[in-house]
Design a protein around this motif. Sequence first.
Motif, PDB file in Angstrom:
ATOM      1  N   HIS A  84       0.819  -1.222   0.000  1.00  0.00           N
ATOM      2  CA  HIS A  84       0.000   0.000   0.000  1.00  0.00           C
ATOM      3  C   HIS A  84       0.850   1.268   0.000  1.00  0.00           C
ATOM      4  O   HIS A  84       1.945   1.283   0.564  1.00  0.00           O
ATOM      5  N   ASP A  95       6.596   1.328   5.928  1.00  0.00           N
ATOM      6  CA  ASP A  95       5.359   0.543   6.029  1.00  0.00           C
ATOM      7  C   ASP A  95       4.553   0.713   4.737  1.00  0.00           C
ATOM      8  O   ASP A  95       4.142   1.836   4.412  1.00  0.00           O
ATOM      9  N   GLU A 129      -4.648   0.771   2.961  1.00  0.00           N
ATOM     10  CA  GLU A 129      -4.578  -0.417   3.820  1.00  0.00           C
ATOM     11  C   GLU A 129      -4.762  -0.058   5.288  1.00  0.00           C
ATOM     12  O   GLU A 129      -5.204  -0.873   6.079  1.00  0.00           O
ATOM     13  N   GLU A 130      -4.405   1.179   5.650  1.00  0.00           N
ATOM     14  CA  GLU A 130      -4.341   1.507   7.086  1.00  0.00           C
ATOM     15  C   GLU A 130      -5.721   1.777   7.697  1.00  0.00           C
ATOM     16  O   GLU A 130      -5.891   1.647   8.905  1.00  0.00           O
ATOM     17  N   GLN A 197       7.913  -4.621  11.347  1.00  0.00           N
ATOM     18  CA  GLN A 197       7.133  -3.852  12.350  1.00  0.00           C
ATOM     19  C   GLN A 197       7.224  -4.462  13.738  1.00  0.00           C
ATOM     20  O   GLN A 197       6.390  -4.193  14.594  1.00  0.00           O
ATOM     21  N   HIS A 385       4.893   2.352  12.591  1.00  0.00           N
ATOM     22  CA  HIS A 385       3.821   3.325  12.790  1.00  0.00           C
ATOM     23  C   HIS A 385       4.350   4.501  13.604  1.00  0.00           C
ATOM     24  O   HIS A 385       3.654   5.041  14.471  1.00  0.00           O
TER      25      HIS A 385
HETATM   26 MN    MN Z   1       0.646  -0.008   8.907  1.00  0.00          MN
END
Ligand code: MN
Length: 416
Positions: A84, A95, A129-130, A197, A385
Amino acid sequence: MTRNAVVTDWGRRASQYLAKIASISEPGAGVTRLPFTNEHRRALAEITGWMQTANLEVHLDAAGTLIGRSKAPKSAPTLLMGSHQDSVRHGGAFDGIMGVALPILALERLEQEGQRLPFAVEVLAFADEEGVRFPTALIGPRALAGSLDPAVLEMCDAEGTSLRQAMLDFGLAPDKIGTLRRDPATVIGYLETHIEQGPVLESAGQALGVVTAICGIERHQVRFRGVTGHAGTLPMEGRRDALVGAAGLVTEVNRLAHANKTLRATVGTLTALPGVVNAVPADVRLSVELRAPDDLVREQAGQALHTIAKTIANSHGLDLNIARSYHQPAQPCDEALTIHLQAALQATGSQGLRLASGATHDASALADLCPVAMMFVRCRDGVSHAPQEYASADDLGSAIDALCKFLTALANKSPS
Ligand code: MN
Ligand code: GLV
Ligand code: MN
């Protein structure tokens, strides 16, 4: 150039790409790039340039997914890769977008090396996506899998703009999303590359790993209502303080997750009204998110949450509303594709360590269409994040190397 110099060189290219696109962000710390915004549009222009440099044919589909396709007959079986373009607010530079940049660079490298693939490859840059702007996510991959519920188009962002309107304003055709559904018989699979992550690869001293499964998620909206009153005059006995009840629930949610090693439980939002320093809180809303690789573990925790909330409401004299607002099952990665990916990692000298993903990914939705596999790249200090999110150029180079090995081994397996 020696092999290591090649890996270093491509890693450096990837770092440059990611640093440049990280500047396409709302102002503030880190990266804030939400779907169907001006930043999204500028990011698509940048990614289009990457795709064209890799000799891919580029188009934007009706769901806002930018697609770069290798030159191959329309009827050729197709391998999907990507991730994404969007970020959380004040997120990192890796990310999602890293999983768009690396396969593009891998295809460019193979082209430069004169490697021909007997299948088409499409690199996909999904819009969302988030789920930060709208209370839904995974629009692009769900459109391809034919699993998008059209009702989500009526969901609104914080400004009251519906998803449908935001897509129309972006120049998309939300009513054509139904036509994007792919025929599973034409798709070989989907490979997503993503920053880990978390801390597992770093602790194991590994640049790369393969994902076994993507955890399931459920979200609950909870509201406790009591009675407000003057903070100085209302006696402590008999108070119906909604925040005291909510605080008890936060503690119990945390205890639930500590009782099961594979469960993650988080109260991510909480608002208390009237929200003044000298009044008893009468109305508290909070969200609880539960994640686990095992759906039964997650669902049992969800049931326990409801029981605990009722007990707390009763003992504090509070009214309670609690409802599960979202759920997504755990998604195992395809074993055959994962073994193939693991072999590619091992061919680069990696152990091919296997680990589960506690974050969700576009792959979870594409699993409704085709076999999926995921490669993780080491993440410094496990931080994601957040603006500090970081993967080194060397690790990015190793990931590109593994993607090239994955593609060439798949080519050797394919009937030509
Ligand atoms: Mn994410
Ligand atoms: C997205 O990164 C999520 O796991 O919620
Ligand atoms: Mn992501």
